[in-house]
Design an enzyme around this catalytic site. Structure first.
Site, PDB file in Angstrom:
ATOM      1  N   LYS A 180      10.268  56.661  24.165  1.00  0.00           N
ATOM      2  CA  LYS A 180       9.921  57.485  22.918  1.00  0.00           C
ATOM      3  C   LYS A 180       8.582  56.942  22.870  1.00  0.00           C
ATOM      4  O   LYS A 180       7.773  57.818  22.319  1.00  0.00           O
ATOM      5  CB  LYS A 180      10.976  57.116  22.072  1.00  0.00           C
ATOM      6  CG  LYS A 180      12.123  57.985  22.155  1.00  0.00           C
ATOM      7  CD  LYS A 180      11.993  59.665  22.251  1.00  0.00           C
ATOM      8  CE  LYS A 180      13.585  60.056  22.507  1.00  0.00           C
ATOM      9  NZ  LYS A 180      13.358  61.733  22.630  1.00  0.00           N
ATOM     10  N   TYR A 204      15.100  53.242  25.816  1.00  0.00           N
ATOM     11  CA  TYR A 204      15.030  54.469  25.019  1.00  0.00           C
ATOM     12  C   TYR A 204      13.835  54.114  23.931  1.00  0.00           C
ATOM     13  O   TYR A 204      12.769  54.949  23.892  1.00  0.00           O
ATOM     14  CB  TYR A 204      16.215  54.312  24.040  1.00  0.00           C
ATOM     15  CG  TYR A 204      16.188  55.658  23.092  1.00  0.00           C
ATOM     16  CD1 TYR A 204      16.305  56.801  23.533  1.00  0.00           C
ATOM     17  CD2 TYR A 204      16.444  55.715  21.734  1.00  0.00           C
ATOM     18  CE1 TYR A 204      16.299  58.161  22.939  1.00  0.00           C
ATOM     19  CE2 TYR A 204      16.288  56.585  20.942  1.00  0.00           C
ATOM     20  CZ  TYR A 204      16.374  57.874  21.548  1.00  0.00           C
ATOM     21  OH  TYR A 204      16.442  59.012  20.747  1.00  0.00           O
ATOM     22  N   ASN A 256      13.032  68.841  23.709  1.00  0.00           N
ATOM     23  CA  ASN A 256      14.069  68.078  22.892  1.00  0.00           C
ATOM     24  C   ASN A 256      15.190  67.291  23.826  1.00  0.00           C
ATOM     25  O   ASN A 256      15.701  66.275  23.310  1.00  0.00           O
ATOM     26  CB  ASN A 256      14.773  69.231  22.231  1.00  0.00           C
ATOM     27  CG  ASN A 256      15.975  68.715  21.497  1.00  0.00           C
ATOM     28  OD1 ASN A 256      16.501  68.293  20.519  1.00  0.00           O
ATOM     29  ND2 ASN A 256      17.194  69.017  22.407  1.00  0.00           N
ATOM     30  N   THR A 278      25.023  64.276  16.120  1.00  0.00           N
ATOM     31  CA  THR A 278      25.107  65.114  17.358  1.00  0.00           C
ATOM     32  C   THR A 278      26.075  64.004  18.315  1.00  0.00           C
ATOM     33  O   THR A 278      26.561  62.892  18.001  1.00  0.00           O
ATOM     34  CB  THR A 278      23.954  65.318  18.034  1.00  0.00           C
ATOM     35  OG1 THR A 278      23.221  63.950  18.239  1.00  0.00           O
ATOM     36  CG2 THR A 278      23.021  66.057  17.045  1.00  0.00           C
TER      37      THR A 278
END
Ligand code: NAP
Length: 250
Positions: free
Chosen positions: A161, A157, A89, A190
């Site tokens: 991914k 990013y 994660n 978050t």
């Protein structure tokens, strides 16, 4: 009663990872929580006698540290459980920059090391450790919609991914007896979302969309997403869809 579960969760000190780790402890799992910092919240839950907790402090963006943690897992995973779960994660969205400004090798490497290299190393250790055991073993790699949809300013990013998604597909073409899914978790409230909203619009032109999602209270609570992910992991047909999105499920 469910069989004893050994679960490894990276990025378990905050955000989605901590919510997943907390829920697994509440279910009575033996939890191995990995992050740079320790989680007082996980200690509190374990102190109440729910589950058992081992916290490993490591910077997974440092490949040597990731290798050390992987070796520790390959050798030290408890062997007496019926279920083993690895949830990769931990992740980072930085560096957030347009392609012309992506000029720091260190920043790019750190993101690839955390979001991709550490996942590959931990999967390798997990596959080795569970191979001799007669146990159900599952891997969840936490991906992102960004791996599947090109987003300006997120060149690194998105690339990490997308790499994670493709790596997970490759793992499933091999014969390990372990099912793995690369799962997008949706937009969650978050620290990562706070950091995204603080982006400079010059670097990240979509920042307004994320501000709007926050203002309109469209961000999911980490505990809700964690509960949905853990229900998903328990499904008998887990692994049927290798690239998946938790938003496809109620
Ligand atoms: P977060 O709030 O930023 O938390 C990240 C977690 O990863 C923390 O526990 C952090 O702990 C750990 N971490 C960061 N850098 C690390 C490092 N170098 N070594 C070890 N651990 C490290 O992120 P989140 O929003 O919960 O995101 C979790 C996952 O979901 C990520 O993979 C992210 O890409 C994905 N995701 C999130 C969203 C969202 O809306 N939030 C959307 C799509 C995908 P320490 O700082 O203590 O190390």
């Amino acid at each position: 009663m469910k069989e004893r579960t050994v679960a490894i969760v990276t990025g378990a000190s905050r955000g989605l990872g901590q919510a997943l780790a907390a829920a697994l402890l509440e279910q009575g799992a033996h939890l191995i929580a990995i992050a740079r910092s320790r989680s007082a919240e996980l200690e509190r839950i374990a102190d109440l006698g729910r589950g058992s907790l081992q916290q490993i402090q490591a910077d997974l963006s440092d490949p040597a540290e990731a290798e050390r943690v992987a070796a520790q897992l390959a050798d030290g995973l408890p062997k007496d459980a019926g279920r083993y779960l690895l949830i990769n994660n931990a992740g980072m969205v930085d560096p957030v920059r347009q392609a012309s400004d992506l000029d720091s090798a260190n920043a790019i490497s750190a993101a690839f090391s955390l979001n991709v290299t550490s996942v590959i190393l931990l999967c390798s250790a997990f596959l080795k450790a569970v191979k001799p055991l007669d146990a159900d073993a599952r891997i969840v790699n936490i991906s992102s919609g960004a791996g599947r949809s090109a987003t300006p300013g997120w060149g690194v990013y998105c690339a990490t991914k997308a790499a994670l998604d493709h790596y997970t597909q490759v793992l499933n073409t091999e014969n390990h007896g372990v099912r793995a899914v690369s799962l997008a978790p949706g937009v969650i409230d978050t620290g990562m979302q706070q950091a995204i909203r603080a982006s400079d619009p010059q670097d990240f032109p979509n920042v307004q969309r994320f501000e709007q999602l926050h203002e309109q209270k469209q961000l999911a609570a980490p505990a809700d997403v964690a509960a949905r992910i853990l229900r998903y992991v328990d499904e008998p047909d887990f692994g049927a869809t290798v690239l998946d999105d938790i938003r496809n499920y109620a």
